[in-house]
Design a protein around this motif. Sequence first.
Motif, PDB file in Angstrom:
ATOM      1  N   GLU A  29      10.585  -4.483 -13.747  1.00 17.16           N
ATOM      2  CA  GLU A  29       9.946  -3.166 -13.766  1.00 17.16           C
ATOM      3  C   GLU A  29       8.562  -3.168 -13.120  1.00 17.16           C
ATOM      4  O   GLU A  29       7.756  -4.079 -13.328  1.00 17.16           O
ATOM      5  CB  GLU A  29       9.813  -2.658 -15.204  1.00 17.16           C
ATOM      6  N   VAL A  30       8.307  -2.117 -12.333  1.00 16.13           N
ATOM      7  CA  VAL A  30       6.993  -1.916 -11.723  1.00 16.13           C
ATOM      8  C   VAL A  30       6.094  -1.272 -12.779  1.00 16.13           C
ATOM      9  O   VAL A  30       6.242  -0.092 -13.103  1.00 16.13           O
ATOM     10  CB  VAL A  30       7.085  -1.018 -10.477  1.00 16.13           C
ATOM     11  N   LEU A  31       5.167  -2.045 -13.318  1.00 20.91           N
ATOM     12  CA  LEU A  31       4.308  -1.564 -14.391  1.00 20.91           C
ATOM     13  C   LEU A  31       3.100  -0.814 -13.824  1.00 20.91           C
ATOM     14  O   LEU A  31       2.903  -0.724 -12.605  1.00 20.91           O
ATOM     15  CB  LEU A  31       3.870  -2.738 -15.258  1.00 20.91           C
ATOM     16  N   LEU A  32       2.312  -0.242 -14.726  1.00 22.01           N
ATOM     17  CA  LEU A  32       1.244   0.684 -14.340  1.00 22.01           C
ATOM     18  C   LEU A  32       0.309   0.112 -13.285  1.00 22.01           C
ATOM     19  O   LEU A  32       0.030   0.766 -12.270  1.00 22.01           O
ATOM     20  CB  LEU A  32       0.445   1.093 -15.584  1.00 22.01           C
ATOM     21  N   ALA A  33      -0.194  -1.080 -13.488  1.00 22.07           N
ATOM     22  CA  ALA A  33      -1.179  -1.648 -12.557  1.00 22.07           C
ATOM     23  C   ALA A  33      -0.613  -1.744 -11.141  1.00 22.07           C
ATOM     24  O   ALA A  33      -1.285  -1.400 -10.163  1.00 22.07           O
ATOM     25  CB  ALA A  33      -1.644  -3.022 -13.046  1.00 22.07           C
ATOM     26  N   LYS A  34       0.624  -2.190 -11.026  1.00 20.15           N
ATOM     27  CA  LYS A  34       1.254  -2.313  -9.707  1.00 20.15           C
ATOM     28  C   LYS A  34       1.546  -0.927  -9.123  1.00 20.15           C
ATOM     29  O   LYS A  34       1.382  -0.711  -7.921  1.00 20.15           O
ATOM     30  CB  LYS A  34       2.536  -3.142  -9.814  1.00 20.15           C
ATOM     31  N   ARG A  35       1.990   0.016  -9.955  1.00 17.01           N
ATOM     32  CA  ARG A  35       2.219   1.377  -9.463  1.00 17.01           C
ATOM     33  C   ARG A  35       0.946   1.956  -8.865  1.00 17.01           C
ATOM     34  O   ARG A  35       0.965   2.532  -7.774  1.00 17.01           O
ATOM     35  CB  ARG A  35       2.712   2.285 -10.598  1.00 17.01           C
ATOM     36  N   LEU A  36      -0.163   1.790  -9.572  1.00 20.45           N
ATOM     37  CA  LEU A  36      -1.428   2.349  -9.092  1.00 20.45           C
ATOM     38  C   LEU A  36      -1.886   1.662  -7.804  1.00 20.45           C
ATOM     39  O   LEU A  36      -2.440   2.302  -6.910  1.00 20.45           O
ATOM     40  CB  LEU A  36      -2.501   2.232 -10.172  1.00 20.45           C
ATOM     41  N   GLU A  37      -1.642   0.376  -7.718  1.00 21.23           N
ATOM     42  CA  GLU A  37      -1.978  -0.355  -6.485  1.00 21.23           C
ATOM     43  C   GLU A  37      -1.186   0.194  -5.301  1.00 21.23           C
ATOM     44  O   GLU A  37      -1.737   0.399  -4.203  1.00 21.23           O
ATOM     45  CB  GLU A  37      -1.667  -1.836  -6.699  1.00 21.23           C
ATOM     46  N   ILE A  38       0.095   0.454  -5.514  1.00 18.68           N
ATOM     47  CA  ILE A  38       0.941   0.991  -4.444  1.00 18.68           C
ATOM     48  C   ILE A  38       0.563   2.437  -4.137  1.00 18.68           C
ATOM     49  O   ILE A  38       0.551   2.859  -2.966  1.00 18.68           O
ATOM     50  CB  ILE A  38       2.421   0.865  -4.830  1.00 18.68           C
ATOM     51  N   PHE A  39       0.232   3.220  -5.167  1.00 15.41           N
ATOM     52  CA  PHE A  39      -0.212   4.597  -4.935  1.00 15.41           C
ATOM     53  C   PHE A  39      -1.468   4.622  -4.065  1.00 15.41           C
ATOM     54  O   PHE A  39      -1.590   5.445  -3.152  1.00 15.41           O
ATOM     55  CB  PHE A  39      -0.500   5.301  -6.255  1.00 15.41           C
ATOM     56  N   GLU A  40      -2.408   3.721  -4.378  1.00 17.52           N
ATOM     57  CA  GLU A  40      -3.651   3.682  -3.599  1.00 17.52           C
ATOM     58  C   GLU A  40      -3.366   3.344  -2.136  1.00 17.52           C
ATOM     59  O   GLU A  40      -3.994   3.876  -1.219  1.00 17.52           O
ATOM     60  CB  GLU A  40      -4.617   2.661  -4.197  1.00 17.52           C
TER      61      GLU A  40
END
Length: 242
Positions: A29-40
Amino acid sequence: MSLLKKIITYFEQQKINREIYDDIGNFNEVLLAKRLEIFEEKVTPKLAEIGLKNWNGKYTWFSDFNEQGIKHVVEYNLYKGFSGSFTYGNCFDFISTISNEKWINHKTDKSTKILFFNRLEGSQKTLDRGSLIDPDRISTVNEEKFNSGLDKVLRTNLPKLKQWFSVNETIEQNIQSLISLTKNPPYEIGQRIISFEYLLAFLYAHQNDLNEAENWIHKHFEKKLNDAPEMKMMILKRLRNM
């Protein structure tokens, strides 16, 4: 359910089942920290290209308010089942909402909220058709699927978002869009707390057309199972004092 609908649903369910089996074998699972990194990396610069230059560091992107008090907003929404997608719309610095019997304004970056709410086209069509497959749903079961799903949704929807924002820049444009939606409303699950009628009431009040404002807020409450007279009077007072 028609025979054709049953057949379509059967094949959609088979496709979903195959994806579930694949996800079980490749789950990370792509957790919050990684999601935000990809969003940025991916989402923030793309949305900046269409005027949404502000990001709250999590799930909301937005423009500055224009001269008519309107800002464009995109939000990422988490779904059940390891997935999510985007919604979009407008926020207005003169439209307030109620929470716990108190007025909430939406004039600051922190209080930015989609008031004129829309789903991405693919997600709305999925609801309209009663389909099981949403082309705008982004899987978070692993990083590869998250990235590919995000790329596809951005590629498909950015031109549509840019077009929608361009024709919903002014108060009058928003009024016309909302009136059109009251005549041909999209399929909903449940009822909107911030209805099209509620928004129209505030838009007309902002234009000092109190008769139309009161007409639309009455229509807003006609849609409710409980007329909530105390809240109705609270809103009418707010509209009359704008």
